[in-house]
Design an enzyme around this catalytic site. Structure first.
Site, mmCIF file in Angstrom:
data_model
loop_
_atom_site.group_PDB
_atom_site.id
_atom_site.type_symbol
_atom_site.label_atom_id
_atom_site.label_comp_id
_atom_site.label_asym_id
_atom_site.label_seq_id
_atom_site.Cartn_x
_atom_site.Cartn_y
_atom_site.Cartn_z
ATOM 1 N N CYS A 60 -9.140 1.659 64.331
ATOM 2 C CA CYS A 60 -10.153 0.529 65.068
ATOM 3 C C CYS A 60 -9.847 -0.169 65.488
ATOM 4 O O CYS A 60 -10.249 -1.623 64.368
ATOM 5 C CB CYS A 60 -11.314 0.980 65.566
ATOM 6 S SG CYS A 60 -12.469 0.234 66.191
ATOM 7 N N CYS A 63 -12.861 -2.718 65.601
ATOM 8 C CA CYS A 63 -13.425 -2.994 63.598
ATOM 9 C C CYS A 63 -12.651 -3.900 63.100
ATOM 10 O O CYS A 63 -12.723 -5.263 62.271
ATOM 11 C CB CYS A 63 -13.432 -1.545 62.856
ATOM 12 S SG CYS A 63 -14.309 -0.233 64.209
#
Length: 137
Positions: A60, A63
Site C-alpha cells: 500500500c 501505508c
C-alpha cells in the site's frame, strides 16, 4: 585512561561516575513499533496506556508513506508513553474484524479501553503526529 592494571577496583571507581552520567543524560525514548496482537492491545489497555494501531500493508503506497512518520514517533521522547502496534493488514484477518478495520492505512488511537480516534489514509506528518497525540491527552 580508565584502566589501572594494578587496582581493578580503582578502575571501576573512576568509570562509574561517567557511566551514571550517561544513564542520566540519555533521553527517554518512546516504545518501539511492535507487531499487533490482541493480547498486546488488551495489556496496554488494562494498564491504561495510550495506544496507536497502524493497519499496515507493505504493498500500500499510503501505508508506506505513513510508516516513516509513525516509526519516528517511536523514537520521539514526546511520545514515550505511546504504545504503537502495527497490524499486518494482509495476515491478521480476525484481528481486523475485531477492530472493525476494513481498509489498509487505518490508524486508531485508544486511551485505555476507549477508542479516541480513527482515520484513514492520512499521510501528512503533522496530521499523523497530531492524531497520535490525541491518545496522550
Amino acid at each position: 585512561m580508565f584502566l589501572d592494571h594494578g587496582n581493578p577496583t580503582m578502575s571501576l571507581a573512576r568509570f562509574l561516575p561517567f557511566a551514571a552520567l550517561a544513564l542520566v543524560a540519555a533521553p527517554l525514548q518512546a516504545q518501539p513499533v511492535r507487531p499487533f496482537s490482541l493480547a498486546a492491545l488488551k495489556a496496554a489497555q488494562a494498564a491504561g496506556k495510550p495506544v496507536l494501531v497502524d493497519a499496515f500493508a507493505p504493498w500500500c503506497p499510503t501505508c508506506r508513506a505513513q510508516a516513516p512518520t509513525i516509526d519516528k514517533l517511536a523514537t520521539d521522547p514526546a511520545y514515550k508513553d505511546l504504545q504503537i502496534l502495527r497490524l499486518d493488514y494482509d495476515n491478521q484477518t480476525a484481528e481486523k474484524k475485531v477492530l472493525g478495520i476494513s481498509k489498509q492505512s487505518t490508524l486508531i488511537t485508544y486511551k485505555g479501553n476507549r477508542e479516541v480516534g480513527r482515520v484513514l489514509g492520512i499521510t501528512d506528518p503533522v496530521q499523523i503526529r497530531t492524531f497520535a497525540a490525541s491518545a496522550l491527552r
